[in-house]
Design a protein around this motif. Structure first.
Motif, short mmCIF file in Angstrom:
data_model
loop_
_atom_site.label_atom_id
_atom_site.label_comp_id
_atom_site.label_asym_id
_atom_site.label_seq_id
_atom_site.Cartn_x
_atom_site.Cartn_y
_atom_site.Cartn_z
N SER A 95 94.69 17.99 21.00
CA SER A 95 96.13 18.29 21.09
C SER A 95 96.84 17.95 19.80
O SER A 95 97.71 18.71 19.34
N ALA A 96 96.49 16.81 19.20
CA ALA A 96 97.11 16.41 17.93
C ALA A 96 96.78 17.41 16.83
O ALA A 96 97.65 17.77 16.03
N CYS A 97 95.54 17.88 16.80
CA CYS A 97 95.15 18.88 15.80
C CYS A 97 95.97 20.16 15.97
O CYS A 97 96.49 20.70 14.99
N ILE A 98 96.06 20.63 17.20
CA ILE A 98 96.84 21.85 17.47
C ILE A 98 98.30 21.65 17.08
O ILE A 98 98.92 22.50 16.43
N ILE A 109 94.98 16.78 9.63
CA ILE A 109 94.21 16.60 10.87
C ILE A 109 92.86 15.91 10.67
O ILE A 109 92.16 15.66 11.64
N GLY A 110 92.53 15.57 9.45
CA GLY A 110 91.24 14.92 9.20
C GLY A 110 91.03 13.67 10.03
O GLY A 110 89.96 13.46 10.62
N PHE A 111 92.05 12.83 10.11
CA PHE A 111 91.97 11.61 10.90
C PHE A 111 91.71 11.93 12.37
O PHE A 111 90.86 11.31 13.01
N VAL A 114 88.09 13.01 12.93
CA VAL A 114 87.16 11.87 12.90
C VAL A 114 87.26 11.07 14.20
O VAL A 114 86.24 10.72 14.81
N VAL A 115 88.47 10.78 14.63
CA VAL A 115 88.65 10.03 15.89
C VAL A 115 88.07 10.81 17.06
O VAL A 115 87.40 10.25 17.93
N GLY A 116 88.31 12.11 17.09
CA GLY A 116 87.74 12.95 18.15
C GLY A 116 86.23 12.96 18.13
O GLY A 116 85.57 12.93 19.18
#
Length: 128
Positions: A95-98, A109-111, A114-116
């Motif tokens: 959701s954060a990436c979107i 969105i790199g972070f 990685v977390v995902g």
């Protein structure tokens, strides 16, 4: 000791390390989102200025996810909740990436990726 047993123990150690690192990261994010003023957050994360309610909601979700990643297995109370927490973190990061891509912030969105990925590793390992 068989090779399978040593692999299982090694995997378990790596899973615990991933769980604690991810939980600490999410706890840090929750602390920032829930304790900082709107101005302080906007200086760190520009998107927060336009979405103050979303910041608080994601802060609560981060706090719940951090707890869910370690407490169920640590306390041996409903350990399957750790798997569900990992799935939840994966959904949150997607959701954060979107969200960031829709705002034209794709390089940010790199972070989240990685977390995902760490959450996916935990889900894979704890599902076994």
């Amino acid at each position: 000791m068989t090779n399978t047993t040593s692999v299982s123990k090694t995997l378990n150690v790596f899973l615990w390390i991933a769980q604690w690192l991810l939980a600490i990261t999410l706890l840090w994010a929750a602390t920032m989102k829930l304790s900082k003023s709107a101005g302080e957050l906007a200086a760190m994360w520009p998107w927060t200025a336009a979405h103050p309610v979303l910041v608080k909601v994601t802060g609560i979700i981060d706090l719940l996810a951090a707890s869910g990643l370690v407490l169920p297995l640590l306390l041996r109370i409903r350990p399957q909740l750790t798997l569900l927490a990992a799935y939840g973190v994966m959904a949150l990061m997607l959701s954060a990436c979107i969200f960031h891509i829709m705002r034209g912030e794709a390089p940010a969105i790199g972070f989240n990726v990685v977390v995902g990925a760490i959450a996916a590793f935990i889900a894979w390992g704890r599902r076994r």
